[in-house]
Design a protein around this motif. Structure first.
Motif, PDB file in Angstrom:
ATOM      1  N   VAL A 131       0.808  -1.212   0.000  1.00 29.91           N
ATOM      2  CA  VAL A 131       0.000   0.000   0.000  1.00 29.91           C
ATOM      3  C   VAL A 131       0.844   1.266   0.000  1.00 29.91           C
ATOM      4  O   VAL A 131       0.367   2.343   0.350  1.00 29.91           O
ATOM      5  CB  VAL A 131      -0.965   0.004   1.210  1.00 29.91           C
ATOM      6  N   SER A 132       2.092   1.165  -0.412  1.00 31.31           N
ATOM      7  CA  SER A 132       2.943   2.346  -0.496  1.00 31.31           C
ATOM      8  C   SER A 132       3.955   2.166  -1.618  1.00 31.31           C
ATOM      9  O   SER A 132       4.487   1.073  -1.824  1.00 31.31           O
ATOM     10  CB  SER A 132       3.687   2.579   0.825  1.00 31.31           C
ATOM     11  N   THR A 133       4.188   3.242  -2.352  1.00 26.12           N
ATOM     12  CA  THR A 133       5.240   3.266  -3.372  1.00 26.12           C
ATOM     13  C   THR A 133       6.292   4.303  -3.018  1.00 26.12           C
ATOM     14  O   THR A 133       7.012   4.800  -3.891  1.00 26.12           O
ATOM     15  CB  THR A 133       4.635   3.576  -4.756  1.00 26.12           C
ATOM     16  N   ASN A 134       6.394   4.635  -1.730  1.00 29.11           N
ATOM     17  CA  ASN A 134       7.374   5.628  -1.276  1.00 29.11           C
ATOM     18  C   ASN A 134       8.758   5.014  -1.135  1.00 29.11           C
ATOM     19  O   ASN A 134       8.907   3.850  -0.764  1.00 29.11           O
ATOM     20  CB  ASN A 134       6.952   6.218   0.073  1.00 29.11           C
ATOM     21  N   GLN A 135       9.762   5.827  -1.417  1.00 25.22           N
ATOM     22  CA  GLN A 135      11.155   5.468  -1.187  1.00 25.22           C
ATOM     23  C   GLN A 135      11.734   6.484  -0.206  1.00 25.22           C
ATOM     24  O   GLN A 135      11.759   7.683  -0.484  1.00 25.22           O
ATOM     25  CB  GLN A 135      11.943   5.498  -2.490  1.00 25.22           C
ATOM     26  N   THR A 136      12.150   6.011   0.961  1.00 26.00           N
ATOM     27  CA  THR A 136      12.694   6.913   1.974  1.00 26.00           C
ATOM     28  C   THR A 136      14.133   7.285   1.637  1.00 26.00           C
ATOM     29  O   THR A 136      14.966   6.411   1.368  1.00 26.00           O
ATOM     30  CB  THR A 136      12.630   6.263   3.364  1.00 26.00           C
ATOM     31  N   LEU A 137      14.409   8.580   1.644  1.00 25.12           N
ATOM     32  CA  LEU A 137      15.763   9.060   1.380  1.00 25.12           C
ATOM     33  C   LEU A 137      16.643   8.833   2.613  1.00 25.12           C
ATOM     34  O   LEU A 137      16.144   8.662   3.729  1.00 25.12           O
ATOM     35  CB  LEU A 137      15.745  10.541   1.016  1.00 25.12           C
ATOM     36  N   GLY A 138      17.943   8.870   2.387  1.00 27.13           N
ATOM     37  CA  GLY A 138      18.871   8.683   3.487  1.00 27.13           C
ATOM     38  C   GLY A 138      19.478   7.308   3.503  1.00 27.13           C
ATOM     39  O   GLY A 138      19.770   6.761   4.577  1.00 27.13           O
ATOM     40  N   GLN A 139      19.673   6.711   2.317  1.00 29.62           N
ATOM     41  CA  GLN A 139      20.270   5.385   2.208  1.00 29.62           C
ATOM     42  C   GLN A 139      21.720   5.479   1.730  1.00 29.62           C
ATOM     43  O   GLN A 139      22.204   4.592   1.032  1.00 29.62           O
ATOM     44  CB  GLN A 139      19.458   4.519   1.237  1.00 29.62           C
ATOM     45  N   GLY A 140      22.393   6.558   2.108  1.00 35.11           N
ATOM     46  CA  GLY A 140      23.787   6.713   1.710  1.00 35.11           C
ATOM     47  C   GLY A 140      23.970   6.855   0.214  1.00 35.11           C
ATOM     48  O   GLY A 140      24.960   6.367  -0.347  1.00 35.11           O
ATOM     49  N   PHE A 141      23.024   7.553  -0.441  1.00 36.77           N
ATOM     50  CA  PHE A 141      23.064   7.773  -1.896  1.00 36.77           C
ATOM     51  C   PHE A 141      22.942   6.475  -2.690  1.00 36.77           C
ATOM     52  O   PHE A 141      23.343   6.417  -3.852  1.00 36.77           O
ATOM     53  CB  PHE A 141      24.326   8.511  -2.325  1.00 36.77           C
ATOM     54  N   ASN A 142      22.425   5.431  -2.061  1.00 33.86           N
ATOM     55  CA  ASN A 142      22.225   4.188  -2.795  1.00 33.86           C
ATOM     56  C   ASN A 142      21.089   4.355  -3.795  1.00 33.86           C
ATOM     57  O   ASN A 142      20.220   5.212  -3.644  1.00 33.86           O
ATOM     58  CB  ASN A 142      21.895   3.051  -1.826  1.00 33.86           C
ATOM     59  N   LYS A 143      21.091   3.515  -4.827  1.00 37.95           N
ATOM     60  CA  LYS A 143      20.069   3.607  -5.871  1.00 37.95           C
ATOM     61  C   LYS A 143      18.754   2.997  -5.398  1.00 37.95           C
ATOM     62  O   LYS A 143      18.724   2.227  -4.451  1.00 37.95           O
ATOM     63  CB  LYS A 143      20.572   2.909  -7.142  1.00 37.95           C
ATOM     64  N   TYR A 144      17.665   3.343  -6.094  1.00 36.74           N
ATOM     65  CA  TYR A 144      16.337   2.888  -5.717  1.00 36.74           C
ATOM     66  C   TYR A 144      15.896   1.714  -6.584  1.00 36.74           C
ATOM     67  O   TYR A 144      16.323   1.568  -7.723  1.00 36.74           O
ATOM     68  CB  TYR A 144      15.304   4.007  -5.885  1.00 36.74           C
ATOM     69  N   GLN A 145      14.983   0.930  -6.025  1.00 36.31           N
ATOM     70  CA  GLN A 145      14.348  -0.124  -6.800  1.00 36.31           C
ATOM     71  C   GLN A 145      13.222   0.466  -7.638  1.00 36.31           C
ATOM     72  O   GLN A 145      12.516   1.368  -7.202  1.00 36.31           O
ATOM     73  CB  GLN A 145      13.753  -1.189  -5.876  1.00 36.31           C
ATOM     74  N   LEU A 146      13.056  -0.053  -8.841  1.00 36.25           N
ATOM     75  CA  LEU A 146      11.915   0.298  -9.684  1.00 36.25           C
ATOM     76  C   LEU A 146      11.196  -1.000  -9.985  1.00 36.25           C
ATOM     77  O   LEU A 146      11.732  -1.886 -10.657  1.00 36.25           O
ATOM     78  CB  LEU A 146      12.379   0.986 -10.974  1.00 36.25           C
ATOM     79  N   LEU A 147       9.968  -1.133  -9.478  1.00 36.55           N
ATOM     80  CA  LEU A 147       9.239  -2.393  -9.504  1.00 36.55           C
ATOM     81  C   LEU A 147       8.063  -2.327 -10.469  1.00 36.55           C
ATOM     82  O   LEU A 147       7.572  -1.247 -10.800  1.00 36.55           O
ATOM     83  CB  LEU A 147       8.724  -2.721  -8.098  1.00 36.55           C
ATOM     84  N   VAL A 148       7.594  -3.493 -10.903  1.00 33.21           N
ATOM     85  CA  VAL A 148       6.410  -3.563 -11.755  1.00 33.21           C
ATOM     86  C   VAL A 148       5.183  -3.371 -10.869  1.00 33.21           C
ATOM     87  O   VAL A 148       4.825  -4.248 -10.083  1.00 33.21           O
ATOM     88  CB  VAL A 148       6.337  -4.905 -12.502  1.00 33.21           C
ATOM     89  N   ASP A 149       4.545  -2.222 -11.003  1.00 31.47           N
ATOM     90  CA  ASP A 149       3.381  -1.880 -10.196  1.00 31.47           C
ATOM     91  C   ASP A 149       2.086  -2.322 -10.875  1.00 31.47           C
ATOM     92  O   ASP A 149       1.119  -2.671 -10.207  1.00 31.47           O
ATOM     93  CB  ASP A 149       3.366  -0.377  -9.954  1.00 31.47           C
ATOM     94  N   ARG A 150       2.062  -2.293 -12.207  1.00 35.87           N
ATOM     95  CA  ARG A 150       0.906  -2.753 -12.983  1.00 35.87           C
ATOM     96  C   ARG A 150       1.390  -3.454 -14.244  1.00 35.87           C
ATOM     97  O   ARG A 150       2.399  -3.052 -14.828  1.00 35.87           O
ATOM     98  CB  ARG A 150      -0.011  -1.590 -13.388  1.00 35.87           C
ATOM     99  N   ALA A 151       0.640  -4.460 -14.656  1.00 31.85           N
ATOM    100  CA  ALA A 151       0.894  -5.156 -15.921  1.00 31.85           C
ATOM    101  C   ALA A 151      -0.382  -5.923 -16.250  1.00 31.85           C
ATOM    102  O   ALA A 151      -0.622  -7.000 -15.705  1.00 31.85           O
ATOM    103  CB  ALA A 151       2.089  -6.098 -15.813  1.00 31.85           C
ATOM    104  N   PHE A 152      -1.203  -5.361 -17.129  1.00 31.98           N
ATOM    105  CA  PHE A 152      -2.513  -5.952 -17.357  1.00 31.98           C
ATOM    106  C   PHE A 152      -2.917  -5.861 -18.826  1.00 31.98           C
ATOM    107  O   PHE A 152      -2.380  -5.051 -19.595  1.00 31.98           O
ATOM    108  CB  PHE A 152      -3.583  -5.247 -16.502  1.00 31.98           C
TER     109      PHE A 152
END
Length: 525
Positions: free
Chosen positions: A187-208
């Motif tokens: 129920v959230s697509t937020n990415q919290t900052l403060g991970q030591g400049f690490n990259k973010y995941q990009l996930l499949v949210d919809r595929a229909f």
């Protein structure tokens, strides 16, 4: 620079007509100028055939000219000759959109909240195996609580969503959307900052896949947007569904009711013998939309949702030596309501009460879930260009049954009353622009929610009020203002507290309250 052949469009229409006529003439057999006497030798010049060009009247020339002109123009329109920066035809069938949101979130728990060490103590002598916030009782190997009920928290958060829809044909389309977030939070697509400049995941949210076999029928298959008419009390605004859904509706006619019906089937867990049985959600909703007046739109929906095999029961698949547990069997844990799925609020019990208290409990849902939900909304445009938006929702879990819990939970819970509430309601009012998309547009909104612990499944409800889940009552106030086109600044204040004790009957005064401020800068594209 375009490499499209340009010779054909630049030829005169009359030249094309003459070429066609000459080609026709050349295909005809040659005839000499004068007939030859029988047996006479043909002169040398007779070896060269004489071509005769038929006479073309002005009417015939005009007809040929118009036919060729129309053919060329049809081809030019299809291939976009001479259109600056023209895109290929397939590009018109694809739409790309998305949004990027930056959020500052400040969470302020009440200083009067029950401290986390009490949750740990509830697993000791006063434990009756019941909880509504089991994750507040998490602890490390040293026995210290790892959850927090009193500490404030400030976060900077980012949300990116990038979607693509394609029209394959008049009847078939597909949709794909990528989003930030993680695989443990539905129920959230937020990415919290403060991970030591690490990259973010990009996930499949919809595929229909979307199929419209009839003008009045739409079928979705895959991971799709929410097909139900509902509020965030039952289904979070960020939740997407996996499975099959079909909506049948009457083609709108002015001044009449427009009924609709939706049915859906969504697997929650596949069967994996011998360890686990399948789980699934099925639902059905009927409703209508109506315009009783030129400045009023009303919509109503009545739905029932049924969960298969979601409730917990006593787990006896373990091995003992007569005095203590020494091991587990292949199906152990199959009744668990897993931590990576639940939020908080639903009444849960320990499915393995015979285990040593030093081992982690396996929590299962105390009740089955079959909520019936009535949703109403109205939009009044008497204040044009502003609108007054009203919505209300009531939910009741028709499968709430203490006797059924005792049958599933076993002898250890024969005299235990798990408690809980089976209903909830949600009210919302908003005024301003129906949607803030342009510079200077604005909207203010407020809502109140009172959702009992077991009215709906806490896994899929809103994750913001009270930091998510059920067994909450509280309000939300917010405002949104359009800074520029498709760029808006918004702020929300949310305040919530528990309705019943988040623990068990031995701790009737336990409580949890939290206030949250969210400030958002949202850009759509």
């Amino acid at each position: 620079m375009s490499k499209k052949p340009i010779g054909l469009p630049q030829m005169s229409v009359l030249s094309l007509a003459l070429c066609a006529v000459l080609a026709h003439a050349q295909s005809q057999p040659a005839t000499p100028d004068q007939p030859q006497a029988e047996g006479a030798a043909a002169p040398a010049s007779a070896a060269v055939p004489v071509q005769r060009v038929p006479y073309l009247s002005e009417a015939m020339k005009t007809q040929i000219r118009n036919e060729i002109k129309e053919e060329i123009l049809t081809q030019a329109r299809a291939e976009r000759w001479g259109v600056p920066n023209a895109s290929p035809a397939w590009a018109d069938r694809i739409k790309i959109d998305g949004d990027l949101r930056y959020r500052h979130q400040a969470d302020r728990p009440s200083k009067d909240n029950t401290p986390p060490y009490v949750y740990l103590g509830a697993e000791g002598a006063n434990d009756n195996g019941i909880s509504r916030a089991p994750d507040f009782a998490a602890y490390n190997n040293s026995g210290y609580a790892t959850a927090s009920t009193e500490d404030k928290r400030d976060r900077e958060r980012l949300r990116l969503r990038l979607g693509l829809t394609a029209k394959v044909s008049d009847e078939v389309g597909v949709g794909v959307r990528l989003a930030t977030g993680n695989t443990n939070d539905r129920v959230s697509t937020n990415q919290t900052l403060g991970q030591g400049f690490n990259k973010y995941q990009l996930l499949v949210d919809r595929a229909f896949i979307r199929v419209d076999p009839l003008e009045s029928l739409t079928v979705h298959a895959g991971r799709m947007p929410n097909p139900w008419f509902a509020t965030e009390m039952v289904w979070s605004d960020n939740l997407n569904f996996e499975g099959l859904a079909a909506t049948l509706r009457r083609v709108p006619e002015e001044g009449t009711f427009v009924p609709f019906a939706t049915m859906g089937w969504f697997p929650l867990r596949e069967a994996s013998k011998p360890a686990r049985g399948s789980r699934a959600l099925t639902g059905a909703q009927v409703g209508l939309s109506w315009e009783p007046a030129s400045r009023m739109r009303v919509k109503a929906g009545l739905a029932i949702y049924s969960y298969k095999n979601i409730a917990g029961q006593q787990d006896l698949d373990y091995i003992t030596d007569g005095t203590q547990v020494t091991g587990t069997g292949p199906t152990y844990g199959q009744y668990e309501y897993a931590a990576n799925m639940r939020q908080k609020g639903n009444t849960v019990f320990e499915t393995n009460p015979a285990f040593d208290r030093n081992q982690s409990p396996v929590w299962g849902l105390a009740y089955q879930f079959r909520p019936m939900v009535l949703t109403l909304s109205a939009e009044l445009t008497h204040f044009s260009p502003y609108s007054l938006l009203l919505s209300a929702e009531y939910a009741r879990n028709t499968a709430f049954d203490v006797g059924n819990f005792h049958q599933r939970a076993g002898a250890a819970y024969a005299s235990v009353n798990p408690g809980g509430k089976d209903s909830g309601y949600h009210l919302k009012l908003a005024f301003g622009s129906p949607e803030v998309r342009e510079e200077g547009q604005w909207q203010v909104a407020t809502s109140y929610r009172h959702v009992g612990s077991d009215a709906v499944l806490d896994a899929f409800t809103d994750g913001d009020l009270g930091l998510g889940g059920t067994n909450l009552k509280g309000f939300t106030m917010g405002a949104t203002y359009g800074l520029y086109r498709n760029t808006a600044l918004g702020a929300r204040y949310l305040s919530a507290q528990t309705i019943e004790t988040p623990l068990n009957a031995s701790y009737p005064d336990a409580k949890y309250k939290i206030n949250t401020l969210q400030v958002d800068l949202n850009v759509r594209f």
